[in-house]
Write a protein that holds these residues in place. Structure first.
Motif, short mmCIF file in Angstrom:
data_model
loop_
_atom_site.label_atom_id
_atom_site.label_comp_id
_atom_site.label_asym_id
_atom_site.label_seq_id
_atom_site.Cartn_x
_atom_site.Cartn_y
_atom_site.Cartn_z
N ALA A 76 2.85 9.87 -14.63
CA ALA A 76 2.76 9.58 -13.14
C ALA A 76 3.73 8.56 -12.82
CB ALA A 76 1.43 9.56 -12.79
N GLU A 77 3.90 8.53 -11.41
CA GLU A 77 4.88 7.54 -10.78
C GLU A 77 4.48 6.03 -11.40
OE1 GLU A 77 6.90 6.46 -6.29
OE2 GLU A 77 4.66 7.04 -6.60
N LEU A 78 3.40 5.86 -11.37
CA LEU A 78 3.12 4.32 -11.76
C LEU A 78 2.64 4.20 -13.38
CD1 LEU A 78 1.13 3.02 -8.82
CD2 LEU A 78 3.45 3.22 -9.11
N SER A 79 2.68 5.16 -14.06
CA SER A 79 3.01 5.15 -15.56
C SER A 79 3.95 4.56 -16.33
CB SER A 79 2.32 6.57 -16.32
OG SER A 79 0.80 6.57 -15.61
N GLY A 80 3.92 3.81 -17.07
CA GLY A 80 5.34 3.47 -17.77
C GLY A 80 5.35 1.98 -18.17
N THR A 91 1.88 0.77 -18.35
CA THR A 91 0.48 1.14 -17.81
C THR A 91 0.35 2.56 -17.81
OG1 THR A 91 2.00 1.50 -15.90
CG2 THR A 91 1.32 -0.55 -15.87
N HIS A 92 -1.06 3.00 -17.50
CA HIS A 92 -1.02 4.51 -17.48
C HIS A 92 -1.88 4.55 -16.20
CE1 HIS A 92 -2.91 8.41 -18.43
NE2 HIS A 92 -1.98 8.28 -19.61
N ALA A 93 -1.47 5.61 -15.48
CA ALA A 93 -2.06 5.66 -14.14
C ALA A 93 -1.91 7.34 -13.84
CB ALA A 93 -1.52 4.97 -13.02
N ASN A 94 -2.18 8.19 -14.72
CA ASN A 94 -2.01 9.50 -14.57
C ASN A 94 -3.10 10.41 -13.57
OD1 ASN A 94 0.38 9.44 -15.89
ND2 ASN A 94 -0.22 11.06 -17.38
N ARG A 99 -4.94 5.19 -11.31
CA ARG A 99 -4.10 4.70 -10.14
C ARG A 99 -4.53 3.73 -9.31
NH1 ARG A 99 1.10 6.36 -7.64
NH2 ARG A 99 1.09 5.45 -5.85
N ALA A 100 -5.92 4.17 -8.76
CA ALA A 100 -6.68 3.44 -7.89
C ALA A 100 -6.96 1.81 -8.17
CB ALA A 100 -7.65 4.10 -7.17
N GLY A 113 4.80 2.69 -3.87
CA GLY A 113 5.87 3.47 -4.58
C GLY A 113 6.11 2.59 -6.05
N ARG A 114 6.87 3.34 -6.88
CA ARG A 114 7.29 2.56 -8.02
C ARG A 114 7.94 1.21 -7.75
NH1 ARG A 114 7.03 4.23 -13.40
NH2 ARG A 114 8.56 3.09 -14.85
#
Length: 434
Positions: A76-80, A91-94, A99-100, A113-114
């Motif tokens: 997901a967008e905020l994973s990486g 991070t891991h936010a799948n 994410r929240a 957004g990222r």
């Protein structure tokens, strides 16, 4: 040989050994029943060498999965990876709830957004982010060097003990008899080694579902049970749900809770991805003769035993990410190999536990962890810091059913899974009548 799963670390060796563990366990199950072999073909029965190309594709199954010919986005967008004020984190936010928690941790709105998220993390210390995430139930790992990880308390704990830990539940000859279904002995009702065995699957993401998918490939009746919220990520279910049935139960509902206990009472195997004590905290009673399989991120010992984690997070914390990176920036293995290898190791342990139970009637607890598998990989000889690029999937290593293209099984002698993944949550919550 083609550079399958080429990396700084010997990923292909890890993968081959994990798959061979399942082959050996299947052969032991077959011998225990006096049959000549463990699978549906002579290749499996004779212990044919696994195909490195097939294994490479299977371990990178998320990268070859396609829906209507289009690949999926694995993270997901905020994973990486993100730069911080003094290093890097991963991070891991799948899942939506992860994410929240992550955005709340850094004081940003959930729809950020990222770019804005990355800017915020760049102003914060990596250790502060990791510690805060652990307290908040978010998932962040500070990127460490291998030497630092090995010398740390969680790193030492992760490297201790066997790759697959198996413990007998009960001590007397009759301790497990009440929990072992009559006739639920590996290989007694068909050509596959687990025909007649019932597996209750309470896992998500990759390692646990890979283990239960392997048990289904070997003939077990696998029923996966999920809570209704959060719903499983659709492509992940298609990638690892082959051969299983899928149902949804809300354990906060009294009726669903009774159904779950009935399913557990009728199962031979329970596989979970929960932390220690979580099944009991849900109010479920594991029968004494049941074989349990459990996968965790960090193992049962050490200061991180209760922490959440995923393959990518373990790679970051353990030093793998820096080894696989370049120019000081972290990188990743060519597949989520810790997940897949741990899944096959767990499946092998469960098969062995069932074979032993057929002799003594005793339940056993089988456990693996991603961090222990990472320690195994880091200890293997054959590092190649100047490795070539990993080879691409060869023709014939995938199979398409309808609109879904997936990797074929990695075990020799099995050209496809018994059936594609059922639509998530659409099966009845029960065991078929004998």
């Amino acid at each position: 040989m083609e550079p399958w799963l080429a990396a700084h670390l010997p990923v292909l060796d890890l993968a081959l050994d994990a798959v061979r563990a399942v082959q050996r366990a299947s052969a032991r199950a077959a011998r225990g029943q006096g049959r000549p072999g463990p699978g549906p073909s002579d290749a499996a029965a004779l212990g044919a060498a696994p195909d490195p190309a097939r294994i490479a594709v299977g371990f990178a199954s998320d990268r070859v999965l396609a829906l209507d010919g289009r690949p999926v986005q694995g993270f997901a967008e905020l994973s990486g990876f993100f730069r911080t004020a003094d290093g890097w984190v991963r991070t891991h936010a799948n899942y939506p709830h992860h994410r929240a928690r992550l955005t709340a941790l850094v004081g940003l709105p959930d729809d950020v957004g990222r770019p804005a998220f990355a800017e915020r993390l760049a102003a914060l210390p990596a250790q502060e982010l990791e510690d805060g995430a652990a307290d908040a139930g978010a998932i962040v790992a500070r990127v460490r060097a291998e030497r630092e990880w090995r010398g740390s308390a969680p790193g030492r704990a992760a490297a201790s003990g066997p790759l697959v830990r198996t413990e007998v539940r009960g001590t007397g000859a009759g301790a497990g008899a009440a929990g072992a279904r009559s006739g639920a002995r590996p290989g007694t009702t068909g050509a596959t080694p687990l025909a007649g065995v019932r597996v209750l699957d309470l896992t998500r993401v990759i390692a646990g579902p890979v283990a239960t998918r392997t048990l289904a490939l070997l003939g077990a009746d696998v029923l996966r049970v999920d809570p209704p919220v959060p719903a499983e990520i659709g492509w992940q279910h298609l990638d690892t749900g082959q051969g299983k049935r899928s149902t949804v139960l809300d354990l906060r509902d009294a009726g669903d809770h009774r159904t779950a206990q009935d399913l557990l009472d009728g199962a031979d195997v329970l596989v979970t991805g929960y932390r220690p004590g979580a099944v009991e905290a849900l109010g479920l009673r594991v029968p004494p003769g049941t074989v349990t399989g459990r996968v965790s991120a960090w193992g049962d010992a050490g200061p991180w035993a209760a922490r959440r984690g995923f393959d990518s997070i373990v790679q970051a914390a353990s030093g793998i990410a820096l080894l696989e990176g370049r120019d000081g920036a972290p990188g990743a293995l060519p597949a989520q190999a810790l997940d897949h290898a741990s899944g096959y190791l767990l499946a092998a342990g469960v098969v062995d536990a069932l074979t032993l139970r057929s002799d003594d009637g005793l339940g056993r607890d089988v456990a693996v962890s991603l961090a222990r598998t990472a320690a195994w990989l880091l200890d293997l000889p054959g590092r190649d810091p100047h490795h070539p690029s990993a080879a691409t999937a060869p023709e014939g290593a995938t199979v398409t059913h309808g609109s879904v293209t997936t990797a074929r099984p990695v075990l020799p002698g099995y050209d496809d899974y018994p059936r594609p993944a059922h639509p998530w949550g659409t099966d009845a919550p029960g065991w078929p009548r004998a």
